[in-house]
Design an enzyme around this catalytic site. Structure first.
Site, short mmCIF file in Angstrom:
data_model
loop_
_atom_site.label_atom_id
_atom_site.label_comp_id
_atom_site.label_asym_id
_atom_site.label_seq_id
_atom_site.Cartn_x
_atom_site.Cartn_y
_atom_site.Cartn_z
N SER A 189 56.76 46.35 77.99
CA SER A 189 57.88 47.30 78.06
C SER A 189 59.10 46.87 77.26
O SER A 189 59.90 47.72 76.89
CB SER A 189 58.27 47.54 79.52
OG SER A 189 58.58 46.32 80.15
N HIS A 217 53.49 52.00 80.75
CA HIS A 217 54.12 52.62 79.57
C HIS A 217 53.10 53.28 78.64
O HIS A 217 53.45 53.76 77.56
CB HIS A 217 54.93 51.59 78.78
CG HIS A 217 56.26 51.28 79.40
ND1 HIS A 217 57.38 52.05 79.18
CD2 HIS A 217 56.63 50.31 80.26
CE1 HIS A 217 58.40 51.55 79.86
NE2 HIS A 217 57.97 50.49 80.53
N LYS A 248 57.43 57.19 84.73
CA LYS A 248 57.81 57.13 83.32
C LYS A 248 57.46 58.45 82.64
O LYS A 248 58.15 59.43 82.85
CB LYS A 248 57.18 55.89 82.69
CG LYS A 248 57.92 54.66 83.23
CD LYS A 248 57.35 53.34 82.90
CE LYS A 248 58.26 52.26 83.49
NZ LYS A 248 57.58 51.05 83.88
C1 LIG Z 1 57.89 50.16 85.00
C2 LIG Z 1 56.74 49.32 85.25
C3 LIG Z 1 56.25 49.15 86.55
C4 LIG Z 1 56.95 49.73 87.74
O1 LIG Z 1 56.72 51.08 87.86
P1 LIG Z 1 57.54 51.91 88.95
O2 LIG Z 1 56.67 53.06 89.23
O3 LIG Z 1 58.84 52.27 88.37
O4 LIG Z 1 57.69 51.01 90.14
C5 LIG Z 1 55.11 48.39 86.72
N1 LIG Z 1 54.49 47.81 85.68
C6 LIG Z 1 54.94 47.93 84.42
C7 LIG Z 1 54.20 47.28 83.30
C8 LIG Z 1 56.08 48.68 84.17
O5 LIG Z 1 56.54 48.81 82.92
#
Ligand SMILES: *Cc1c(COP(=O)(O)O)cnc(C)c1O
Length: 401
Positions: A189, A217, A248
């Protein structure tokens, strides 16, 4: 009363000192307040600004179809699930969402969690324990790291996106443990690079290890119509577990685990955030179902996201910015020291662009950056507006000539 005015007792003084030192080193996070819906433009601290920092890749966070689905579901089911699913029963909306997610990901089964973070915390400790080993990319997301720690398994880190180092680690350590799990982010990310999942699979399959990828992502971004990293690499049926998020590209909130039905059934019995925390709310679940409708009907938004990404990156490179090694819509603008990144972000904001500085501990020290998140919600004019601001601030700070 602000924190600095508050009377702090002796035993809490260390926190005050830590906060002060974060402020002095440019690592203190100031959270801005939004008074608009998500979209290409936001009202941030009372001021209109171009949105360059949300994970709303497809513009679904305020999409009329998601909004309508959420409000219609509230009329029918109310707002909350009112208890954990194992005790009070599960709502048909959640069952429907899990079926649809499995179909979208082209796997046999899926389960939803309250968030992607919880999906990792629930899944990893259900699969491995004290007798076992986890082989983990050194730059994996915090929620993977925390899930690994919670499991009590031995954590063996391998060099970032390096299948030959993974192989070295498996060769050296695999035989000393009962079970093994290989886990990687799909898209990283902060840098926007993508795990070489095909090569990781080739290595992993020779060592009797479960393969898990966190596609947070990649969901809605990679693969055909946004079906994710497994689809991107054509690895259907070869990756045991895909973790995902609906916070996301889906524009809502919620986590998912997709894969073999035996794993999913096990998580319904042993996934602690599933057993001990209530499910996604009614409007979230209904909105995610509508997000799936939008994604399955057309690839238009995913295509626009990638066209915007190509345009923005080409122009940033032409201006002379170092935008790292990202191959996804995540665009890190590398600035080095945290105070410069913070100053850059402040000046962008004065120029009508909201793009947050990211420093330690989210990225390594000395690798502070502004991370620009491109979205299908942006029009070409929006991107040009952002590029002009970057050019202006880049020159005034001496980052570009
Ligand atoms: C954003 C993210 C998460 C967390 O996701 P949420 O649904 O916001 O808790 C988990 N793993 C990765 C790789 C992320 O980028």
């Amino acid at each position: 009363m602000s924190v600095s005015d508050a009377h702090v007792s002796e035993k809490l003084q260390w926190i005050q000192d830590e906060l002060q030192s974060l402020k002095e080193s440019g690592l203190y996070t100031r959270i801005r307040t939004l008074s608009s819906s998500q979209g290409a433009w936001l009202v941030v601290d009372g001021k209109k600004a171009l949105n360059f920092c949300s994970n709303n890749y497809l513009g679904l966070a305020n999409h009329p179809r998601l909004v309508r689905a959420a409000s219609e579901a509230i009329q029918k089911y109310g707002v909350g699930p009112a208890a954990v699913r194992t005790i009070a029963g599960t709502m048909e909306l959640h069952v429907e969402l899990e079926k649809r997610l499995a179909a979208f990901k082209k796997v046999a089964a899926a389960i939803s969690f309250q968030s992607g973070f919880n999906a990792n915390l629930g899944t990893i400790p259900a699969l491995v324990g004290k007798e076992d080993a986890i082989f983990s990319d050194e730059l994996n997301h915090a929620s993977i790291i925390d899930g690994c720690r919670l499991s009590g398994a031995r954590i063996i880190r391998y060099a970032h996106c390096d299948p030959s180092d993974l192989e070295r680690a498996l060769k050296e350590h695999r035989s000393g443990f009962t079970r093994a799990l290989v886990v990687t982010d799909g898209v990283f990310s902060m840098d926007g690079d993508v795990a070489p999942l095909d090569a990781i699979y080739e290595v992993t399959r020779h060592y009797d290890a479960i393969l898990m990828v966190d596609d947070a992502h990649g969901e809605g971004v990679l693969g055909h119509g946004g079906r994710g990293i497994v689809d991107h690499f054509h690895l259907h049926g070869k990756v045991d577990i895909e973790i995902g998020t609906m916070s996301k590209a889906f524009g809502v909130v919620g986590g998912l685990v997709a894969g073999n039905p035996v794993v999913i059934e096990w998580l319904r019995q042993r996934g602690r955030p599933f057993l001990f925390s209530s499910a996604m709310t009614v409007p979230d679940t209904a909105a995610c179902l509508a997000a799936l409708d939008v994604l399955e009907e057309s690839t238009e938004l995913v295509d626009k996201l990638w066209a915007n990404t190509r345009y923005f990156k080409d122009e940033m490179r032409r201006l002379g910015f170092d935008i790292g090694k990202s191959i996804t819509p995540i665009t890190p603008v590398m600035l080095g020291e945290a105070p410069l990144a913070q100053q850059f972000s402040r000046e962008l904001f004065e120029n009508g662009v909201f793009a947050t500085a990211i420093g330690f501990p989210t990225v390594p020290r000395g690798k502070a950056r502004i991370r620009v998140m491109i979205s299908a919600a942006h029009e070409r004019d929006d991107l040009d507006y952002g590029l002009e601001a970057f050019a202006r601030v880049g020159r005034s700070t001496g980052v570009i000539a």
